[in-house]
Design an enzyme around this catalytic site. Structure first.
Site, PDB file in Angstrom:
ATOM      1  N   ASP A   1      22.587  27.330  35.385  1.00 20.54           N
ATOM      2  CA  ASP A   1      22.468  27.134  36.835  1.00 20.54           C
ATOM      3  C   ASP A   1      23.595  26.344  37.501  1.00 20.54           C
ATOM      4  O   ASP A   1      24.133  26.781  38.510  1.00 20.54           O
ATOM      5  CB  ASP A   1      21.118  26.476  37.143  1.00 20.54           C
ATOM      6  CG  ASP A   1      20.784  26.529  38.632  1.00 20.54           C
ATOM      7  OD1 ASP A   1      21.213  27.476  39.299  1.00 20.54           O
ATOM      8  OD2 ASP A   1      20.116  25.614  39.122  1.00 20.54           O
TER       9      ASP A   1
ATOM     10  N   CYS B   1       9.529  43.660  48.291  1.00 22.72           N
ATOM     11  CA  CYS B   1      10.148  42.336  48.423  1.00 22.72           C
ATOM     12  C   CYS B   1      10.813  42.169  49.779  1.00 22.72           C
ATOM     13  O   CYS B   1      10.764  41.098  50.381  1.00 22.72           O
ATOM     14  CB  CYS B   1      11.153  42.094  47.297  1.00 22.72           C
ATOM     15  SG  CYS B   1      12.552  43.242  47.240  1.00 22.72           S
TER      16      CYS B   1
ATOM     17  N   CYS C   1       6.727  41.611  44.161  1.00 28.02           N
ATOM     18  CA  CYS C   1       7.272  42.638  43.262  1.00 28.02           C
ATOM     19  C   CYS C   1       6.178  43.215  42.363  1.00 28.02           C
ATOM     20  O   CYS C   1       5.514  42.465  41.635  1.00 28.02           O
ATOM     21  CB  CYS C   1       8.386  42.042  42.412  1.00 28.02           C
ATOM     22  SG  CYS C   1       9.113  43.234  41.240  1.00 28.02           S
TER      23      CYS C   1
END
Length: 348
Positions: A129, A189, A243
C-alpha cells in the site's frame, strides 16, 4: 511454485499468483492520463513518484518476478446495513479491525524470508500500500482477480474483500495467466455510488469518492457531497458491497486479525463527537483510522450528525461551533443548518 503458494496459504494469504516484473507501457499511459485529468485530487504522492509507478522494473530494475498476494477481510454481514441507523457512524469494513499495513507486511516479510532460504543469493523486496506499487493491475496480471468497473480487484472466490501486497524478486518464476475480466454488462457498482464518482466504467474520480473525501481530503468537504455522505464517517463500501461476486466470498476465510472491534463496528455519533485528541488516539490505537487524526474524524461525524436529523445530537454538535479547527467549526455550523431545514427524529 506450488511450495511457494502453499507457504503463502499457511501464512494467511487467501490468494497468490505470479506476474512478470516487466513494465507495461499501457498501464503507465492510463495512469498518466488519470493524473492529467486531476482525478487523484490532492494525493500529490501519486504524481511525485509517477516514474516508479509505471511498473516493477521502473521501481527496481533487478526484479524478474512479482508475487502478488491477497489476504481476505470478507465481512460477515452487508456493510450497508448501518444506513438504517443514522445515529451510528459507518466505518469501512477494512478499518474495523487491526491495521492491515502491519498484518499484511508482517506476513509478507515472513514469506520473503522463507523464499530467500529456499534460494540463497536471490533478493526480494516487499510492498504493501504505502509504496509506489500498482497492486491491483499486478494482481490481475498474476491471475488472482481482475480490476472491476469500480477499479478495485475482484476475485471469483473472495469477492472484493482482499488486502493486496506484493513481493518483488530477482528469481524468475513462470508467470500465471492474467485473469480475464468477468464484469460483463453488470453496472451494479456504478449505480451504487452515492456521489457518482465513476465518470465511466473502470475510471474513478477520487475527488467525488466518499473514501477519498473522508480520509484523504483536508479541510471542509465540498457542500455538494455532504448529504450524500449519509452516516459514512471513514471510507465507503457501497461499490464493493454491490458487486454480485461477493456472494461467493465467505467471511470464514477472512484473516482473524481483521475481525471488527466492537467499538468500531457501529460507533455512536454522540460519543465520537466528544473526542479530544488524546481520547481519539486511545480509541483508534492499532487502527488505520488513527492516521486521519481527531479533527478529520470529528468533521466527518458532524456531517453524519447533520444528515441524521437526530435531536439528541444537537448539544454535542453545538459544543463544536467554536472548535479550534476551522473545518470542524464549519461542519458544526452546517450540521445545525441541516437540523433546522429537515424533519427531525429521535432515533431508537
Amino acid at each position: 511454485m506450488d511450495r511457494l503458494k502453499a507457504e503463502a496459504a499457511r501464512l494467511g494469504f487467501a490468494a497468490c499468483g505470479i506476474a512478470p516484473a516487466t513494465d507495461d507501457p499501457q498501464l503507465g499511459a492510463r495512469l498518466e492520463q488519470w493524473l492529467g485529468d486531476g482525478h487523484h485530487g490532492t494525493m500529490e504522492w501519486m504524481e511525485t513518484r509517477l516514474h516508479h509507478r509505471r511498473g516493477p522494473q521502473s521501481l527496481w530494475p533487478q526484479a524478474r518476478s512479482v508475487i502478488a498476494l491477497g489476504m481476505s477481510y470478507a465481512p460477515a454481514a452487508d456493510p450497508r446495513a448501518l444506513e438504517a441507523h443514522p445515529d451510528r457512524g459507518r466505518i469501512s469494513v477494512y478499518a474495523q479491525g487491526g491495521d492491515y499495513h502491519d498484518v499484511v507486511k508482517r506476513n509478507l516479510k515472513a514469506l520473503a524470508r522463507w523464499l530467500v532460504a529456499q534460494a540463497p543469493g536471490e533478493e526480494v523486496k516487499v510492498f504493501v500500500d504505502t509504496a509506489p506499487v500498482m497492486e491491483k493491475p499486478l494482481g490481475q496480471m498474476a491471475g488472482i482477480g481482475w480490476q472491476g468497473k469500480h477499479t478495485n480487484l475482484v476475485s471469483r472466490t473472495h469477492g472484493s474483500w482482499l488486502f493486496l501486497g506484493a513481493i518483488y524478486t530477482t528469481l524468475e518464476f513462470a508467470p500465471d495467466q492474467p485473469h480475464p475480466d468477468r464484469c460483463g454488462s453488470c453496472t451494479a457498482c456504478q449505480a451504487a455510488c452515492p456521489t457518482q464518482a465513476f465518470p465511466a466504467p473502470y475510471r474513478l474520480d477520487a475527488r467525488r469518492c466518499i473514501s477519498y473525501l473522508t480520509i484523504e481530503h483536508k479541510g471542509p468537504v465540498p457542500e455538494e457531497f455532504r448529504a450524500a455522505m449519509g452516516n459514512r464517517i471513514y471510507g465507503c463500501d457501497d461499490c464493493l458491497a454491490a458487486c454480485p461476486w461477493n456472494s461467493f466470498a465467505a467471511s470464514a476465510q477472512a484473516n482473524r486479525a481483521f475481525l471488527p472491534r466492537a467499538e468500531l463496528a457501529a460507533p455512536r455519533l454522540a460519543e465520537l463527537l466528544t473526542l479530544d485528541d488524546a481520547t481519539f488516539r486511545k480509541v483508534f490505537s492499532g487502527s488505520p483510522i488513527k492516521r486521519i487524526g481527531r479533527d478529520r474524524m470529528v468533521r466527518n461525524c458532524l456531517y453524519a450528525a447533520g444528515n441524521s436529523g437526530d435531536l439528541r445530537l444537537l448539544a454535542p454538535v453545538s459544543a463544536l461551533l467554536d472548535d479550534a479547527d476551522p473545518a470542524v467549526a464549519d461542519a458544526a455550523r452546517w450540521a445545525l443548518k441541516m437540523f433546522a431545514q429537515r424533519p427531525q427524529r429521535n432515533s431508537a
